[in-house]
Write a protein that holds these residues in place. Structure first.
Motif: not given
Lengths: 568, 519
Positions: B241, B243-247, B250, B253-257, B293-294
């Motif tokens: 969970n 994995q960040t939006y830029d894949r 972090a 789940s809410q921090d920077e990769a 996930r990705d």
């Protein structure tokens, strides 16, 4: 064998005039000899000289031997020297053993001789052989105290006596403190022992005097805590470790002292203002000790101290230690503890949120990409429910305006926008589509990212952001094809014609084509990246090309299978 | 040897192949192991075992195993006698109820653990709970294995003698939070009771899986020595969970990769289903590949970390042709020109000047951040765990995902310091942390230039391959002693893990990448 009468009283004046120190009984008051120039020197100037002088006075035979050599001494003196040696060698033995060793007759004779020479029987031991300083010790500068002048030595002695006197008084004070604690009754007055304020003040003065004296006499630096009345009752646990220790750190004595007191209070689970001060003392020396921080939090909670005050103190510490991790964990604990007390008061909550944000803005202006700060910030947004707070989004936009490459700020924006529980599905992963995210929101964020992309097309942050928004909103990547193509001109139409203003655009374009099933076009994008535009990732782009053909094959095979099943 | 004999710092007259100056590195590490560390390390005082791990691990990496030693090999920096003493020192950090303290300054005299019952060797309510620390516990176990006497097989088998295995595993379980993540220590907070201290930090998750792999073994439920496992599914879910939006990954789940956390996430998932003995076969984690996930996105993010390192420019004589933006100069490690064409132009100019086109590739840990030695390790280690650092077993003609040659060149030419060791960034003085990770990535790259100089390194457990063997034998011995028998299942894990992974994805479609592209 020597005669039984007073042989030594009648020395023979030999022709060779041997060195002699034996005197006649007719002249008992003088112990001087005919040749004793060194033992009658000018007044001694140093302590060492004085003790040498005294030694020689009490051991005249030995002194003469040293000066002239045994063979140069008269027969009488030689005999005297032998007796003197025997006497001193056996000096430590009990009388019975001594006479057993030497025989009663010889013992008697020795005493007879020595007494007869009028040499002082209780002679001093000669201690300072090769290392004279071992006798007097060294001072704070490592100098031999023996080399001191007599006056200076007397001064030092006075100070030592003063220190001892202070130590005795101090011990009395300590005992009284102990008595008070145990409720002792003074036998004389019949009243409970009480340590008065005045006595405490006197002790404080005493301790500073003691510390000053110790420093002056021995160069010994008394730790702040060891000389403090406040830490009176604590027995520090010094740090000991076995042999084979690795990674020892050269740290100051003050740190070692503080840690030894920390161990002592921690092992007793003491929570008190002084423990709080101790943690501050240690944090000032080493702000990265997680145990110290946890212990500090425990003290604050146990004593019910004000959290806002602690946070105010913490702000200073955080600014002084930008890269520190423990400070932020501590802040986290404080807020967890404080939150329930203001949760039901929206005004207090908003006020607190504002204060926190103001501080975060201040510290991020010092270090814009500090991971610990950002991590705390995202947690705080969730904790205090700052989702709808316009200021939060605005302050992030300010940071992006200042530095469009600040990926931490981009990342926080994504969190802020797409984790808002008001419309986001809880528990959805960041890379997962969320059906509840509206088209309007997706459009707004895509537009924002695109605007920022124009500022610096080779900046990956907004490209990642835009792609992330599209996936979150469940949109086709192809929906931004037009925008992406602005950055890629005449691809594959010749070296001179082709222009790529952003490798990230080419990368996304490859994905868009693949999504649409236009694999050849996708492959061209990837090939151009590998060949020219992003050669350092050549291996990666080639791998992407390989995946393109392989997954195409899989799709083909699966379609065939489905068709075969359908036909059957 | 000839190349080492000369002064390696002289300006090369012609293009020299980058090489590792083993002699200087050993000299640096010798200094670190013999003398007290300077005052700047005080901030690591609470975690001295970490420093010890960097030192001993580096020395081990640079010391050939006994079988490869020749008459010319210098005496090992750590003698067999020293190893025995050092192991005792490490064990001295063990908390009576399990786990290890980070520093001997927090090891209390035994009598102050007053609730500890020495007859039953248990304590329901261990005192000073906060003193044992998850990070230190892993470092302690790794150190014990690293300090094995390699010339004595039996002794090596006994390196875990004295480790409170069951106590440590029970304590480890107690560090897991409800959301599946791990904290670093237990602490008593007045008004809050016993709580799990430490941030939401992927490092602790990785460390938990490593401790579990090292100590747990495969004891059957009910037999002595069995300890209830922590909730591995909850942990995997927590990790996945993150994995960040830029894949990338972090700390949560809410921090920077972040590359360090990406490594931890990937290595943790790998360790969760790593076979108990895996020295001979490179493990490729099926759980990892099926659950993430990705996965292509993750590889994309990792492959985005390297960048061309450019020398800081000399002050411009003609400002018109100067293509750097002013504020770039504040960031001497990240001088990339604004457009790809500018970069190409600059590179060809530089190549012309130098007479060759050999570039330097550096790694950053986050998007748009600067070069740092350790991220070569974190990214390289993450790719290695994904089976993507070397593509030996797929298409041998294909180039690796990252330009290993250029990255190695950067490390050896720009980060190696005159006095030995590696620094954080070009020109910075060496330190234990970067000095170690520089060697670790070289051990992972397995480049022919480092043959016989650096031991091969394990990407999951972060120790040399030989040490993994020691851990396996020592674990077996320890478990044998406690349970009486050993039954290490070796097979049949692969498929199970795939199914579990798919389940962790929350069902749905089978990811396209399974079975393709060498995943």
């Amino acid at each position: 064998m020597p005669p039984k009468n007073k042989v030594a009283t009648k020395p023979k004046a030999t022709e060779s005039a041997p060195a002699t120190i034996t005197t006649t009984t007719t002249n008992p008051t003088t112990t001087t000899s005919t040749s004793q120039p060194a033992s009658q020197p000018s007044e001694p100037t140093t302590v060492l000289e004085r003790s040498q002088h005294r030694y020689e006075q009490t051991r005249p035979f030995e002194a003469a031997r040293r000066q002239h050599g045994l063979s140069k001494l008269s027969k009488e003196d030689q005999k005297g020297w032998i007796c003197d040696q025997l006497l001193h060698l056996t000096d430590r033995l009990p009388a019975a053993s001594r006479s057993r060793l030497l025989g009663p007759k010889a013992s008697k004779e020795i005493w007879w001789t020595i007494n007869g020479t009028n040499s002082i029987v209780r002679g001093l031991k000669y201690k300072h052989k090769s290392e004279p300083h071992t006798t007097w010790g060294t001072d704070r500068d490592g100098h031999d105290v023996g080399s001191y002048s007599i006056e200076r030595f007397d001064e030092r002695t006075k100070k030592r006596i003063a220190l001892t006197a202070l130590q005795v008084s101090s011990r009395v004070f300590r005992e009284n403190v102990e008595r008070e604690k145990r409720g002792y009754v003074d036998a004389r007055s019949g009243q409970e022992v009480i340590v008065t304020e005045r006595e405490i003040d006197e002790e404080k003065v005493r301790r500073s005097k003691m510390a000053a004296l110790k420093k002056e006499l021995y160069g010994e630096i008394t730790g702040k805590l060891a000389s403090s009345v406040e830490w009176e009752d604590v027995v520090p646990i010094p740090h000991e470790e076995p042999e084979g220790a690795l990674a020892a750190i050269a740290y100051p004595a003050e740190y070692a002292e503080a840690m030894s007191y920390l161990r002592a209070v921690m092992s007793k689970k003491e929570y008190s203002p002084r423990c709080l001060r101790l943690t501050e003392h240690i944090i000032a020396m080493n702000a990265a000790h997680y145990t110290v921080w946890l212990y500090r939090a425990a003290n604050i909670f146990a004593l019910g101290l004000s959290i806002p005050e602690e946070i105010e103190w913490l702000n200073e510490v955080a600014l002084a230690n930008l890269k520190n991790y423990q400070i932020w964990h501590h802040r986290h604990l404080l807020v967890e503890h404080y939150y329930p007390t203001i949760a039901s008061d929206p005004t207090a909550l908003a006020q607190f949120a504002k204060q926190e944000r103001d501080f975060l803005i201040a510290i991020l202006s010092e270090d814009t990409k500090n991971y610990h700060v950002w991590s705390y910030r995202s947690w705080l947004v969730g904790k205090l429910g700052m989702w709808e707070d316009e200021e939060e989004l605005k302050s992030i936009e300010t940071l992006i305006d200042e530095d469009v490459r600040n990926n931490s700020a981009w990342s926080h924006r994504f969190f802020l926008v797409f984790s808002n529980p008001k419309y986001a599905t809880p528990g959805k992963g960041a890379t997962e589509r969320d059906e509840k995210v509206t088209q309007e929101l997706v459009d707004r964020e895509v537009k924002y990212a695109q605007e920022k992309t124009y500022l610096a097309p080779q900046n990956q942050s907004p490209w990642n952001y835009m792609r992330g928004v599209l996936v979150k909103g469940g949109q086709q990547l192809a929906s931004v094809q037009g925008f992406v193509e602005e950055f890629v001109v005449k691809l594959g139409e010749g070296e001179e014609e082709e222009e790529v203003r952003s490798t990230h655009a080419l990368d996304l374009l490859a994905e868009i084509y693949a999504e649409k099933g236009e694999n050849e076009k996708a492959d061209l994008c990837l090939r151009r990246l590998a060949e020219k535009w992003d050669r350092i990732r050549g291996g990666y782009w080639e791998w992407r090309r390989k995946c393109l053909t392989k997954s195409a094959k899989v799709v083909e095979e699966e379609t065939e299978k489905v068709e075969a099943v359908a036909v059957a | 040897m000839s190349i080492l004999d000369g002064d390696g710092c002289d300006q090369p007259t012609k293009l020299e192949e980058p090489y590792l100056d083993v002699h200087r590195h050993l000299r640096y590490w010798k200094m670190c192991i013999r003398a007290p560390l300077p005052h700047v390390y005080l901030s690591n005082e609470s975690n001295r075992l970490a420093l010890a791990y960097f030192i001993v691990n580096s020395i081990t990496l640079l010391t050939p195993p006994p079988s490869e030693r020749t008459a010319e090999t210098p005496e090992p920096l750590i003698s067999r006698e020293d190893k025995t003493l050092m192991r005792k020192w490490v064990l001295h950090h063990q908390h009576p109820t399990g786990g290890f303290c980070g520093t001997s300054s927090l090891v209390f005299p035994l009598n102050s653990y007053d609730t500890y019952n020495f007859d039953t060797k248990t304590s329901d309510e261990p005192d000073h709970a906060g003193l044992a620390n998850i990070t230190s516990t892993l470092f302690a176990l790794q150190l014990l294995a690293l300090l094995a006497d390699e010339e004595d097989e039996t002794a090596a088998e006994n390196v875990f003698e004295g480790v409170n295995r069951t106590g440590t595993l029970r304590w480890l379980k107690s560090l897991q939070r409800e959301d599946g993540s791990f904290g670093e220590a237990l602490s008593d907070l007045p008004g809050h009771g016993r709580f799990i201290a430490g941030g939401y930090d992927m490092r602790y998750c990785y460390i938990a899986t490593a401790i579990r792999w090292i100590l747990r073994g495969d004891v059957e439920e009910g037999s002595p020595g069995w300890v209830e496992d922590f909730d591995t599914e909850a942990l995997a879910r927590y990790i996945l969970n993150s994995q960040t939006y830029d894949r990338g990954f972090a700390g949560n789940s809410q921090d920077e990769a972040h590359a360090g956390y990406a490594y931890c996430a990937i290595a943790a998932l790998t360790l969760l289903d790593r076979p108990l003995t895996s020295t001979s076969t490179p493990s490729r984690s099926s759980l990892l590949h099926s659950s993430i996930r990705d996965l292509p996105g993750l590889i994309h993010w990792l492959a985005s970390r390297p960048f061309v390192y450019l020398e800081p420019p000399s002050p411009p004589s003609d400002s018109d042709t100067y293509i750097y933006q002013e504020d770039d100069l504040d960031d001497p490690n990240f001088l990339l020109p604004p457009t790809p064409a500018d970069l190409l132009c600059l590179l060809s100019q530089t190549a012309e000047q130098k007479g060759h086109d050999k570039i330097h590739v550096a790694f950053n840990g986050r998007t748009n951040k600067v070069a740092d030695t350790c991220y070569f390790w974190w990214v390289g280690g993450a790719l290695a765990n994904l089976g993507q650092l070397h593509n030996d077993d797929s298409d041998s003609a294909a180039a690796p995902l990252v330009d290993r040659e250029a990255a190695r060149r950067f490390l050896l030419e720009k980060m190696q310091h005159r006095i030995g060791g590696f620094g954080k960034s070009p020109g910075s003085p060496p330190d234990l942390y970067h000095g170690f990770f520089g060697l670790a990535i070289l051990g992972l790259l397995d480049h022919k230039g480092e043959k016989g100089k650096v031991r091969r390194f394990d990407a999951g457990l972060a120790v040399p391959k030989e040490t993994v063997g020691v851990i396996e034998r020592a674990r077996r011995k320890l478990v044998e002693g406690e349970s009486g028998k050993v039954d290490e299942k070796q097979t049949g894990r692969g498929k199970e893990a795939v199914e579990l992974g798919l389940e962790l994805r929350g069902g749905g479609e089978r990811p396209k990448w399974l079975g393709t592209c060498g995943y």
